[in-house]
Design a protein around this motif. Structure first.
Motif, short mmCIF file in Angstrom:
data_model
loop_
_atom_site.label_atom_id
_atom_site.label_comp_id
_atom_site.label_asym_id
_atom_site.label_seq_id
_atom_site.Cartn_x
_atom_site.Cartn_y
_atom_site.Cartn_z
N MET A 96 2.30 -5.17 -8.20
CA MET A 96 3.68 -5.16 -8.08
C MET A 96 4.40 -3.59 -7.56
SD MET A 96 5.50 -6.96 -11.25
CE MET A 96 4.79 -5.74 -12.28
N LEU A 97 3.38 -2.67 -7.87
CA LEU A 97 3.82 -1.38 -7.24
C LEU A 97 3.52 -1.24 -5.67
CD1 LEU A 97 4.53 1.56 -7.80
CD2 LEU A 97 2.35 2.26 -7.98
N ALA A 98 2.46 -1.90 -5.38
CA ALA A 98 2.26 -2.06 -3.92
C ALA A 98 3.47 -2.86 -3.37
CB ALA A 98 0.93 -2.92 -3.56
N GLY A 99 3.89 -3.82 -3.92
CA GLY A 99 5.26 -4.56 -3.34
C GLY A 99 6.42 -3.41 -3.21
N MET A 100 6.57 -2.89 -4.29
CA MET A 100 7.68 -1.98 -4.11
C MET A 100 7.36 -1.09 -3.09
SD MET A 100 8.95 -1.38 -8.01
CE MET A 100 8.30 -2.69 -9.28
N ASP A 101 6.22 -0.43 -2.87
CA ASP A 101 6.08 0.64 -1.87
C ASP A 101 6.46 -0.09 -0.43
OD1 ASP A 101 5.33 2.52 -3.67
OD2 ASP A 101 3.04 2.11 -3.33
N TYR A 102 6.03 -1.20 -0.36
CA TYR A 102 6.11 -2.05 0.92
C TYR A 102 7.49 -2.66 1.13
CZ TYR A 102 1.38 -1.03 2.56
OH TYR A 102 0.13 -0.43 2.85
N ALA A 103 8.28 -2.76 0.17
CA ALA A 103 9.63 -3.56 0.37
C ALA A 103 10.62 -2.90 1.09
CB ALA A 103 9.84 -3.78 -1.14
N LYS A 104 11.09 -3.45 2.10
CA LYS A 104 12.08 -2.82 2.75
C LYS A 104 13.50 -3.22 2.35
CE LYS A 104 9.13 -1.68 6.00
NZ LYS A 104 7.92 -2.44 5.49
N GLY A 105 13.96 -4.00 1.43
CA GLY A 105 14.73 -4.73 0.93
C GLY A 105 15.87 -3.56 0.42
N ASP A 106 17.37 -3.85 0.13
CA ASP A 106 18.25 -3.02 -0.30
C ASP A 106 18.18 -3.44 -1.88
OD1 ASP A 106 19.72 -2.03 1.65
OD2 ASP A 106 20.21 -4.23 2.49
N CYS A 107 17.30 -4.59 -2.10
CA CYS A 107 16.94 -4.87 -3.47
C CYS A 107 15.79 -5.52 -3.53
CB CYS A 107 18.21 -5.52 -4.24
SG CYS A 107 18.26 -7.29 -3.82
N VAL A 108 15.29 -5.73 -4.65
CA VAL A 108 13.95 -6.44 -4.69
C VAL A 108 13.84 -7.44 -5.85
CG1 VAL A 108 11.79 -5.81 -5.76
CG2 VAL A 108 12.41 -4.52 -3.80
N ILE A 109 13.53 -8.53 -5.63
CA ILE A 109 13.44 -9.51 -6.61
C ILE A 109 11.84 -9.81 -6.86
CG2 ILE A 109 13.76 -11.91 -7.26
CD1 ILE A 109 16.24 -11.79 -5.69
N GLU A 110 11.56 -9.81 -8.35
CA GLU A 110 9.60 -10.13 -8.35
C GLU A 110 9.82 -11.41 -9.04
OE1 GLU A 110 9.36 -5.30 -9.75
OE2 GLU A 110 8.93 -7.00 -11.24
N VAL A 111 9.03 -12.29 -8.41
CA VAL A 111 8.72 -13.52 -9.04
C VAL A 111 7.27 -14.00 -9.12
CG1 VAL A 111 10.94 -14.66 -8.03
CG2 VAL A 111 8.57 -14.71 -6.74
N ASP A 112 6.72 -14.79 -9.87
CA ASP A 112 5.20 -15.19 -10.13
C ASP A 112 5.08 -16.24 -9.12
OD1 ASP A 112 4.97 -13.39 -11.90
OD2 ASP A 112 4.50 -14.48 -13.70
N ALA A 113 3.82 -16.31 -8.63
CA ALA A 113 3.54 -17.25 -7.69
C ALA A 113 3.61 -18.71 -8.13
CB ALA A 113 2.18 -17.02 -7.13
N ASP A 114 3.27 -18.92 -9.53
CA ASP A 114 3.43 -20.08 -10.22
C ASP A 114 4.54 -20.79 -10.28
OD1 ASP A 114 4.28 -18.28 -12.18
OD2 ASP A 114 2.39 -18.64 -13.54
N LEU A 115 5.60 -19.96 -9.96
CA LEU A 115 7.06 -20.60 -10.31
C LEU A 115 7.48 -20.84 -11.61
CD1 LEU A 115 7.06 -23.19 -7.32
CD2 LEU A 115 8.07 -21.01 -7.27
N GLN A 116 6.96 -19.88 -12.54
CA GLN A 116 7.26 -19.91 -13.98
C GLN A 116 8.69 -19.38 -13.89
OE1 GLN A 116 3.82 -18.51 -16.19
NE2 GLN A 116 4.36 -20.36 -17.47
#
Ligand code: UDP
Ligand code: MG
Length: 304
Positions: free
Chosen positions: A79-99
Protein backbone atom coordinates in the motif's frame (compact mmCIF):
# COMPACT_ATOMS: atom_id res chain seq x y z
CA UNK A 1 -9.95 20.72 -14.71
CA UNK A 2 -11.05 17.19 -13.90
CA UNK A 3 -9.76 15.74 -10.69
CA UNK A 4 -7.95 12.43 -10.76
CA UNK A 5 -8.77 9.53 -8.49
CA UNK A 6 -6.33 6.68 -8.02
CA UNK A 7 -7.54 3.27 -6.94
CA UNK A 8 -4.83 1.21 -5.30
CA UNK A 9 -5.20 -2.56 -5.45
CA UNK A 10 -2.57 -4.62 -3.62
CA UNK A 11 -2.42 -8.06 -5.21
CA UNK A 12 -0.85 -11.18 -3.82
CA UNK A 13 -1.69 -14.36 -5.70
CA UNK A 14 -5.03 -13.02 -6.83
CA UNK A 15 -5.25 -14.53 -10.31
CA UNK A 16 -8.69 -15.93 -9.57
CA UNK A 17 -10.27 -12.57 -8.82
CA UNK A 18 -8.32 -9.96 -10.75
CA UNK A 19 -10.40 -9.89 -13.93
CA UNK A 20 -13.59 -9.67 -11.95
CA UNK A 21 -12.06 -6.93 -9.85
CA UNK A 22 -11.15 -4.98 -12.95
CA UNK A 23 -14.59 -5.30 -14.47
CA UNK A 24 -16.35 -4.03 -11.38
CA UNK A 25 -13.90 -1.14 -11.14
CA UNK A 26 -14.59 -0.40 -14.81
CA UNK A 27 -18.29 -0.20 -14.08
CA UNK A 28 -17.54 2.20 -11.25
CA UNK A 29 -15.33 4.40 -13.41
CA UNK A 30 -17.97 4.55 -16.10
CA UNK A 31 -20.54 5.66 -13.60
CA UNK A 32 -18.31 8.56 -12.53
CA UNK A 33 -17.30 10.33 -15.75
CA UNK A 34 -16.57 13.60 -13.94
CA UNK A 35 -13.23 12.28 -12.82
CA UNK A 36 -10.09 10.95 -14.43
CA UNK A 37 -9.23 7.53 -13.09
CA UNK A 38 -6.09 5.60 -12.47
CA UNK A 39 -6.12 1.99 -11.29
CA UNK A 40 -2.81 1.18 -9.69
CA UNK A 41 -2.23 -2.52 -9.20
CA UNK A 42 0.63 -3.47 -6.92
CA UNK A 43 1.92 -6.96 -7.47
CA UNK A 44 3.27 -7.97 -4.09
CA UNK A 45 5.56 -10.78 -5.19
CA UNK A 46 2.84 -13.14 -6.34
CA UNK A 47 3.94 -16.63 -7.21
CA UNK A 48 1.08 -17.35 -9.61
CA UNK A 49 0.31 -15.57 -12.88
CA UNK A 50 -1.10 -12.45 -11.21
CA UNK A 51 1.50 -10.24 -12.87
CA UNK A 52 0.69 -11.57 -16.35
CA UNK A 53 -2.97 -10.82 -15.82
CA UNK A 54 -2.17 -7.34 -14.53
CA UNK A 55 -0.02 -6.66 -17.60
CA UNK A 56 -2.79 -7.94 -19.83
CA UNK A 57 -5.30 -5.62 -18.14
CA UNK A 58 -2.88 -2.71 -18.39
CA UNK A 59 -2.38 -3.33 -22.10
CA UNK A 60 -6.12 -3.32 -22.72
CA UNK A 61 -7.03 -0.42 -20.46
CA UNK A 62 -4.88 2.74 -20.40
CA UNK A 63 -6.21 3.63 -16.95
CA UNK A 64 -4.54 0.56 -15.44
CA UNK A 65 -0.99 1.01 -14.21
CA UNK A 66 1.09 -1.44 -12.24
CA UNK A 67 4.06 -1.66 -9.94
CA UNK A 68 5.75 -5.01 -9.56
CA UNK A 69 7.56 -5.40 -6.25
CA UNK A 70 10.74 -7.47 -6.11
CA UNK A 71 9.23 -9.95 -3.65
CA UNK A 72 6.35 -10.35 -1.21
CA UNK A 73 6.69 -7.46 1.24
CA UNK A 74 3.21 -7.71 2.75
CA UNK A 75 0.12 -5.66 2.20
CA UNK A 76 1.27 -2.74 4.32
CA UNK A 77 4.36 -2.24 2.17
CA UNK A 78 2.37 -2.77 -1.03
CA UNK A 79 0.00 0.00 0.00
CA UNK A 80 2.87 2.36 0.69
CA UNK A 81 4.23 1.59 -2.78
CA UNK A 82 0.79 2.40 -4.16
CA UNK A 83 0.75 5.74 -2.38
CA UNK A 84 4.24 6.60 -3.62
CA UNK A 85 3.17 5.96 -7.22
CA UNK A 86 -0.38 7.33 -7.09
CA UNK A 87 -0.92 10.48 -9.15
CA UNK A 88 -4.48 11.17 -8.03
CA UNK A 89 -5.91 14.09 -6.10
CA UNK A 90 -7.23 11.40 -3.86
CA UNK A 91 -6.55 7.72 -3.42
CA UNK A 92 -8.98 4.88 -2.75
CA UNK A 93 -7.72 1.59 -1.40
CA UNK A 94 -9.54 -1.59 -2.25
CA UNK A 95 -8.72 -5.28 -1.88
CA UNK A 96 -8.44 -7.39 -4.99
CA UNK A 97 -10.95 -9.89 -3.63
CA UNK A 98 -13.81 -7.34 -3.81
CA UNK A 99 -14.61 -7.71 -0.14
CA UNK A 100 -14.94 -3.96 -0.27
CA UNK A 101 -17.93 -3.28 -2.50
CA UNK A 102 -17.11 -0.61 -5.14
CA UNK A 103 -20.69 0.68 -5.02
CA UNK A 104 -19.87 2.56 -1.80
CA UNK A 105 -17.15 4.51 -3.56
CA UNK A 106 -19.45 7.16 -5.14
CA UNK A 107 -20.64 8.02 -1.63
CA UNK A 108 -17.03 8.30 -0.46
CA UNK A 109 -16.28 10.65 -3.34
CA UNK A 110 -19.27 12.77 -2.43
CA UNK A 111 -18.04 13.10 1.14
CA UNK A 112 -14.59 13.99 -0.13
CA UNK A 113 -16.11 16.76 -2.24
CA UNK A 114 -17.73 18.06 0.92
CA UNK A 115 -14.30 18.61 2.39
CA UNK A 116 -13.46 15.40 4.25
CA UNK A 117 -9.86 14.28 3.84
CA UNK A 118 -10.18 10.71 5.06
CA UNK A 119 -13.44 8.92 4.31
CA UNK A 120 -13.20 5.47 5.84
CA UNK A 121 -15.46 2.50 5.36
CA UNK A 122 -16.82 0.76 8.42
CA UNK A 123 -18.41 -2.60 7.88
CA UNK A 124 -21.55 -3.79 9.49
CA UNK A 125 -21.15 -7.49 8.88
CA UNK A 126 -18.11 -9.64 9.45
CA UNK A 127 -18.04 -12.53 7.02
CA UNK A 128 -17.57 -16.03 8.29
CA UNK A 129 -14.25 -16.17 10.03
CA UNK A 130 -13.25 -18.88 12.44
CA UNK A 131 -14.20 -18.11 16.04
CA UNK A 132 -10.65 -18.04 17.42
CA UNK A 133 -9.83 -15.41 14.84
CA UNK A 134 -12.91 -13.41 15.76
CA UNK A 135 -12.30 -13.59 19.49
CA UNK A 136 -8.60 -12.79 19.18
CA UNK A 137 -9.36 -9.86 16.89
CA UNK A 138 -11.79 -8.41 19.38
CA UNK A 139 -9.35 -8.88 22.27
CA UNK A 140 -6.57 -7.24 20.33
CA UNK A 141 -8.55 -4.11 19.54
CA UNK A 142 -9.68 -3.73 23.08
CA UNK A 143 -6.08 -3.98 24.23
CA UNK A 144 -4.84 -1.56 21.60
CA UNK A 145 -7.46 1.00 22.40
CA UNK A 146 -6.81 0.73 26.12
CA UNK A 147 -3.06 0.99 25.69
CA UNK A 148 -2.80 3.77 23.13
CA UNK A 149 -4.70 7.00 22.85
CA UNK A 150 -5.81 6.15 19.32
CA UNK A 151 -9.25 5.13 18.37
CA UNK A 152 -8.59 2.17 16.10
CA UNK A 153 -11.83 0.37 15.34
CA UNK A 154 -12.06 -3.31 14.49
CA UNK A 155 -14.62 -2.81 11.75
CA UNK A 156 -12.52 -0.19 10.01
CA UNK A 157 -9.82 -1.33 7.66
CA UNK A 158 -7.95 -0.13 4.66
CA UNK A 159 -11.05 0.52 2.60
CA UNK A 160 -10.97 4.30 2.50
CA UNK A 161 -10.63 7.39 0.41
CA UNK A 162 -7.62 9.52 1.28
CA UNK A 163 -7.11 13.05 0.10
CA UNK A 164 -3.75 14.01 -1.37
CA UNK A 165 -2.86 15.68 1.96
CA UNK A 166 -3.24 12.37 3.79
CA UNK A 167 -1.37 10.43 1.13
CA UNK A 168 1.57 12.85 1.28
CA UNK A 169 1.57 12.59 5.05
CA UNK A 170 1.52 8.78 5.00
CA UNK A 171 4.34 8.74 2.43
CA UNK A 172 6.59 10.59 4.84
CA UNK A 173 6.20 7.83 7.44
CA UNK A 174 8.73 5.28 6.26
CA UNK A 175 8.78 2.91 9.20
CA UNK A 176 9.60 -0.69 8.40
CA UNK A 177 7.09 -2.45 10.60
CA UNK A 178 4.05 -0.65 9.40
CA UNK A 179 0.72 -0.75 11.04
CA UNK A 180 -1.19 1.40 8.60
CA UNK A 181 -4.49 1.15 10.43
CA UNK A 182 -2.95 3.07 13.32
CA UNK A 183 -1.15 5.49 11.02
CA UNK A 184 -4.40 6.72 9.48
CA UNK A 185 -5.43 7.84 12.90
CA UNK A 186 -2.05 9.20 13.84
CA UNK A 187 -1.78 11.60 10.88
CA UNK A 188 -5.07 13.25 11.80
CA UNK A 189 -7.07 15.28 9.20
CA UNK A 190 -10.79 15.54 8.91
CA UNK A 191 -12.40 12.12 8.95
CA UNK A 192 -15.80 10.85 7.97
CA UNK A 193 -17.40 7.44 8.18
CA UNK A 194 -19.43 5.53 5.63
CA UNK A 195 -20.82 2.10 6.39
CA UNK A 196 -20.84 -0.85 4.07
CA UNK A 197 -21.58 -4.52 4.14
CA UNK A 198 -18.46 -6.58 3.81
CA UNK A 199 -19.02 -9.54 1.54
CA UNK A 200 -17.32 -12.87 1.25
CA UNK A 201 -14.20 -13.11 -0.85
CA UNK A 202 -15.35 -13.73 -4.45
CA UNK A 203 -12.76 -16.47 -4.91
CA UNK A 204 -9.52 -17.76 -3.48
CA UNK A 205 -8.57 -17.78 0.19
CA UNK A 206 -7.44 -15.19 2.71
CA UNK A 207 -3.81 -14.33 2.22
CA UNK A 208 -3.25 -13.88 5.92
CA UNK A 209 -2.41 -16.79 8.17
CA UNK A 210 -3.05 -16.67 11.92
CA UNK A 211 0.69 -16.27 12.41
CA UNK A 212 0.86 -13.22 10.18
CA UNK A 213 -2.13 -11.72 11.92
CA UNK A 214 -0.44 -12.26 15.27
CA UNK A 215 2.72 -10.57 14.01
CA UNK A 216 0.64 -7.67 12.72
CA UNK A 217 -1.07 -7.39 16.08
CA UNK A 218 2.29 -7.27 17.88
CA UNK A 219 3.47 -4.59 15.47
CA UNK A 220 0.29 -2.69 16.05
CA UNK A 221 0.67 -2.73 19.79
CA UNK A 222 4.36 -2.02 20.02
CA UNK A 223 4.46 0.68 17.36
CA UNK A 224 1.79 2.81 18.94
CA UNK A 225 2.34 2.51 22.62
CA UNK A 226 4.98 1.85 25.20
CA UNK A 227 2.32 0.94 27.75
CA UNK A 228 3.39 -2.75 27.93
CA UNK A 229 6.74 -1.57 29.29
CA UNK A 230 4.96 0.09 32.18
CA UNK A 231 3.23 -3.19 32.87
CA UNK A 232 6.59 -4.55 34.01
CA UNK A 233 7.07 -1.62 36.37
CA UNK A 234 3.60 -2.07 37.79
CA UNK A 235 4.00 -5.84 38.16
CA UNK A 236 7.35 -5.36 39.86
CA UNK A 237 5.90 -2.86 42.29
CA UNK A 238 2.97 -5.02 43.24
CA UNK A 239 5.09 -8.12 43.73
CA UNK A 240 7.63 -6.30 45.88
CA UNK A 241 4.84 -5.18 48.17
CA UNK A 242 3.62 -8.68 48.83
CA UNK A 243 4.19 -9.52 52.46
CA UNK A 244 3.68 -12.96 53.86
CA UNK A 245 4.58 -15.36 56.62
CA UNK A 246 8.25 -16.13 55.85
CA UNK A 247 8.24 -19.80 56.90
CA UNK A 248 5.89 -21.68 54.62
CA UNK A 249 7.90 -24.54 53.31
CA UNK A 250 9.37 -25.84 50.10
CA UNK A 251 6.33 -26.04 47.75
CA UNK A 252 5.38 -22.44 48.44
CA UNK A 253 8.95 -21.38 47.79
CA UNK A 254 9.01 -23.19 44.44
CA UNK A 255 5.67 -21.75 43.39
CA UNK A 256 6.77 -18.23 44.26
CA UNK A 257 10.06 -18.69 42.46
CA UNK A 258 8.38 -20.05 39.34
CA UNK A 259 5.86 -17.25 39.40
CA UNK A 260 8.53 -14.60 39.69
CA UNK A 261 10.62 -16.30 37.03
CA UNK A 262 7.60 -16.25 34.73
CA UNK A 263 6.89 -12.60 35.36
CA UNK A 264 10.53 -11.73 34.75
CA UNK A 265 10.65 -13.62 31.49
CA UNK A 266 7.46 -11.94 30.38
CA UNK A 267 8.88 -8.52 31.14
CA UNK A 268 12.09 -9.42 29.33
CA UNK A 269 10.08 -10.58 26.35
CA UNK A 270 8.23 -7.30 26.21
CA UNK A 271 11.46 -5.33 26.40
CA UNK A 272 12.92 -7.64 23.78
CA UNK A 273 10.03 -6.88 21.47
CA UNK A 274 10.84 -3.18 21.62
CA UNK A 275 14.58 -3.73 21.31
CA UNK A 276 13.93 -5.83 18.23
CA UNK A 277 11.88 -3.01 16.80
CA UNK A 278 14.64 -0.50 17.45
CA UNK A 279 17.11 -2.88 15.83
CA UNK A 280 15.00 -3.21 12.71
CA UNK A 281 14.21 0.45 12.39
CA UNK A 282 17.78 1.65 12.90
CA UNK A 283 18.81 -0.26 9.80
CA UNK A 284 16.72 2.24 7.86
CA UNK A 285 16.02 -0.15 5.05
CA UNK A 286 13.55 0.86 2.36
CA UNK A 287 10.09 -0.57 2.89
CA UNK A 288 10.02 -2.24 -0.54
CA UNK A 289 11.90 -2.61 -3.80
CA UNK A 290 10.41 -2.32 -7.24
CA UNK A 291 11.19 -4.79 -9.97
CA UNK A 292 9.37 -3.05 -12.81
CA UNK A 293 6.52 -0.63 -13.26
CA UNK A 294 4.42 0.98 -15.95
CA UNK A 295 4.49 4.35 -14.21
CA UNK A 296 6.86 6.50 -12.17
CA UNK A 297 6.72 7.49 -8.51
CA UNK A 298 4.98 10.79 -8.00
CA UNK A 299 8.14 12.33 -6.60
CA UNK A 300 9.95 11.72 -9.85
CA UNK A 301 7.44 13.93 -11.62
CA UNK A 302 8.60 17.02 -9.82
CA UNK A 303 6.30 17.03 -6.87
CA UNK A 304 6.68 20.16 -4.79
N1 UDP B 1 -2.18 -8.80 0.11
C1 UDP B 1 -0.93 -8.34 -0.31
N2 UDP B 1 0.20 -8.91 0.24
C2 UDP B 1 0.14 -9.86 1.21
C3 UDP B 1 -1.13 -10.28 1.66
C4 UDP B 1 -2.27 -9.74 1.09
O1 UDP B 1 -0.84 -7.48 -1.18
O2 UDP B 1 1.19 -10.31 1.66
C5 UDP B 1 -3.40 -8.22 -0.51
C6 UDP B 1 -4.36 -9.24 -1.10
O3 UDP B 1 -4.00 -9.58 -2.42
C7 UDP B 1 -5.69 -8.52 -1.03
C8 UDP B 1 -5.54 -7.68 0.22
O4 UDP B 1 -4.14 -7.58 0.49
O5 UDP B 1 -5.90 -7.67 -2.14
C9 UDP B 1 -6.28 -8.29 1.42
O6 UDP B 1 -5.87 -9.61 1.61
P1 UDP B 1 -6.89 -10.74 2.04
O7 UDP B 1 -8.18 -10.59 1.32
O8 UDP B 1 -6.19 -12.04 1.88
O9 UDP B 1 -7.06 -10.40 3.57
P2 UDP B 1 -8.39 -10.57 4.45
O10 UDP B 1 -9.53 -9.98 3.65
O11 UDP B 1 -8.53 -12.01 4.68
O12 UDP B 1 -8.09 -9.78 5.69
MG1 MG C 1 -10.05 -10.22 1.83
Amino acid sequence: MKKTITIIVPCYNEHEVLRQCHSSLTALMQSQPDYDWEVLMINDGSTDDTLDIIKELAAADPRVQYVDLSRNFGKEAAMLAGMDYAKGDCVIEVDADLQFPPDVIPLMIERWQHGYADVYGRYTYRPQESWPRRVLTRMFYRLLRAASQFDVMPEVGDFRLLDRKCVDALCTLREQQRYTKGLYDWIGFKKCEVTFEKTERVAGTSKYSMRQLFALACDGLTSFTTAPLRLAILGGLIISLIYNDPAQGFPTLIVVMLFLGGVELLALGIIGEYVGKIFNETKRRPVYFVNSSSTTPRDANGKS
